[in-house]
Design an enzyme around this catalytic site. Structure first.
Site, mmCIF file in Angstrom:
data_model
loop_
_atom_site.group_PDB
_atom_site.id
_atom_site.type_symbol
_atom_site.label_atom_id
_atom_site.label_comp_id
_atom_site.label_asym_id
_atom_site.label_seq_id
_atom_site.Cartn_x
_atom_site.Cartn_y
_atom_site.Cartn_z
ATOM 1 C CE LYS A 128 -9.051 -8.874 2.071
ATOM 2 N NZ LYS A 128 -8.734 -9.523 0.729
ATOM 3 C CG ASP A 168 -11.316 -7.154 -0.408
ATOM 4 O OD1 ASP A 168 -10.766 -8.172 -0.946
ATOM 5 O OD2 ASP A 168 -12.639 -7.229 -0.075
HETATM 6 N N1 GLU Z 1 -8.178 -8.343 -2.029
HETATM 7 C C1 GLU Z 1 -7.598 -9.335 -2.936
HETATM 8 C C2 GLU Z 1 -7.641 -10.631 -2.544
HETATM 9 O O1 GLU Z 1 -8.613 -11.083 -1.788
HETATM 10 C C3 GLU Z 1 -5.964 -8.585 -3.374
HETATM 11 C C4 GLU Z 1 -5.040 -8.504 -2.428
HETATM 12 C C5 GLU Z 1 -3.960 -7.976 -2.790
HETATM 13 O O2 GLU Z 1 -3.470 -7.649 -3.974
HETATM 14 O O3 GLU Z 1 -2.909 -7.804 -2.022
HETATM 15 O O4 GLU Z 1 -6.689 -11.391 -2.815
#
Ligand code: GLU
Length: 446
Positions: A128, A168
């Protein structure tokens, strides 16, 4: 060293190593509480110190981002990428641009991503990232310059087989496009290094809708398991980003009645129900005009509650789709006493630990985000596959795959639930997510 694996002892060590990181402590506690009995029953995981290793990111990269605003001032932000675990695939997870972003929040999100990505059945590790940059109120040019500067540093740490970021909170199609353009320019490569791209340059159909659709599918699965369905149910949602908007779209298609949405200014309550036409207005308002939720209340003459959350509205089903810790213990009691039957987390960790206990004690169905909102990253996984084979699949095909993945995640949760008749989805998701990653880590040795 790891012989005393009591929950309290484990958490003491974690808090000492990560002082002040409250969100990270919370996310780890939720998992540790579920998997500790399983680990004690299966000492192979204890001997290899798997839980200790899984709660330490592989690396946390922190960097300076300097950019120029429209008035010519130099502005400084802090950028991050926390690469948590790549045992079952390349690092994968979103980027969040929000003033609240700090290391604790990104570590909680990266840690949860490990289990979420494992549950999707696809080969994706976990990461992340993001920055304490606030895109709200910035011009497109300012956002572009920030994204380019952010990617100039991030590009050293990512790659289509190494780490594939996505969106996100605060990072949507506009930001992904600016960052993809910059990566391409710097590396002289056209690769699927980001997901959530626009359709013109390697994006996937249904990616925008996937998190919200997936959460609605998960609710439908939980209810079907009890011989019930969304049809005819009154649904309360928070948020008005991609997750909430497309969760609502699917709920409406499945015959449910959506009555609330919120943003950082408050929530709207439309007692008549938000139909497809009103939702279309809202999608345009929030996605393209970047407007405020109160404009919906003005247009459709419904109630707007300034600075309040929607959990006091009587409902059958609740979908927190805004952000972390938006349902506290008191909100949970309110939902229970108003007769709510089920809560599905569209956002990441929107329910506090105390609130989860209240809901579970009252035997409400409760789906944690790592299971219920995994549809977004699952579609990202399918975007990566399409990029690798240099093809794009149809919306029907992708939606059918998404529905199957959500069904599979539901089954995994049920399989590892150990609470008799009442399905504890938190335990099920944590244990199922843990086993796959833990077994890969064991196989690699130390
Ligand atoms: N931010 C999204 C999550 O919390 C998607 C992450 C992604 O697609 O890599 O899963």
């Amino acid at each position: 060293m790891y012989s005393d694996l009591s929950l309290a002892h484990f958490m003491d060590g974690l808090k000492k190593r990560n002082p002040g990181e409250l969100e990270f402590h919370q996310a780890v506690y939720e998992v540790a509480e579920s998997v500790m009995p399983f680990i004690l029953d299966n000492p192979v995981y204890q001997h290899a110190a798997i839980l200790q290793r899984m709660t330490e990111p592989d690396r946390s990269i922190i960097f300076k981002v300097i950019w120029e605003d429209d008035a010519g001032n130099l502005r400084l932000n802090r950028g991050y990428r926390v690469q948590f675990n790549n045992s079952i695939g390349p690092y994968k997870g979103g980027l969040r641009f929000h003033p609240s972003v700090n290391l604790s929040i990104l570590k909680f999100l990266g840690f949860e991503q490990t289990f979420k990505n494992s549950l999707t059945t696809l080969p994706m590790g976990a990461a992340k990232g993001g920055a304490d940059f606030n895109p709200k109120g910035k011009s497109d040019r300012e956002v572009m310059r920030f994204c380019q500067s952010f990617m100039t540093e991030l590009s050293h740490h990512i790659g289509p087989d190494t780490d594939i970021p996505a969106g996100d909170i605060g990072v949507g199609a506009r930001e992904i496009s600016f960052m993809f353009g910059q990566y391409k320019r710097l590396r002289h490569e056209f690769t699927g290094v980001l997901t959530g791209k626009a359709l013109e340059f390697g994006g996937s159909l249904i990616r925008t809708e996937a998190t919200g659709y997936g959460a609605a599918f998960f609710m439908e699965e939980m209810l079907a398991h009890r011989g019930d369905s969304i049809r005819g149910k009154t649904c309360v949602l928070s948020g008005s980003g991609n997750v909430a908007l497309y969760c609502a779209e699917k709920i409406i298609q499945l015959g449910g009645k959506v009555v609330t949405f919120s943003d950082s200014t408050g929530f709207i309550y439309d007692e008549q129900g938000i139909n497809a036409e009103k939702l279309d207005y809202l999608i345009k308002l929030k996605t393209f005009q970047r407007g405020r939720i109160s404009e919906y209340a003005d247009k459709y003459q419904c109630d707007f509650f300034v600075d309040e959350k929607p959990w006091g509205v009587r409902c059958d089903l609740a979908f927190p789709c805004a952000t972390q810790n938006e349902i506290d213990k008191q909100d949970a009691h309110t939902l229970v006493s108003n007769g709510c039957m089920a809560v599905v987390e569209g956002a990441n960790m929107p329910t506090t630990i105390e609130a989860i206990k209240v809901l579970q004690h009252a035997k409400l169905l409760f789906a944690p985000g790592k299971a219920a909102n995994a549809g977004g990253v699952a579609l990202s996984g399918l975007e990566m596959t399409q990029n690798s084979v240099r093809m794009s699949w149809s919306a029907e095909d992708l939606e059918a795959r998404l529905a199957n993945i959500m069904k599979d995640i539901h089954q995994q949760c049920v399989k590892y639930n150990e609470d008799g008749d009442y399905i504890n989805y938190v335990n099920g998701a944590n244990i199922a997510g843990f086993i796959k990653v833990a077994n890969a880590m064991l196989a690699y040795g130390v």
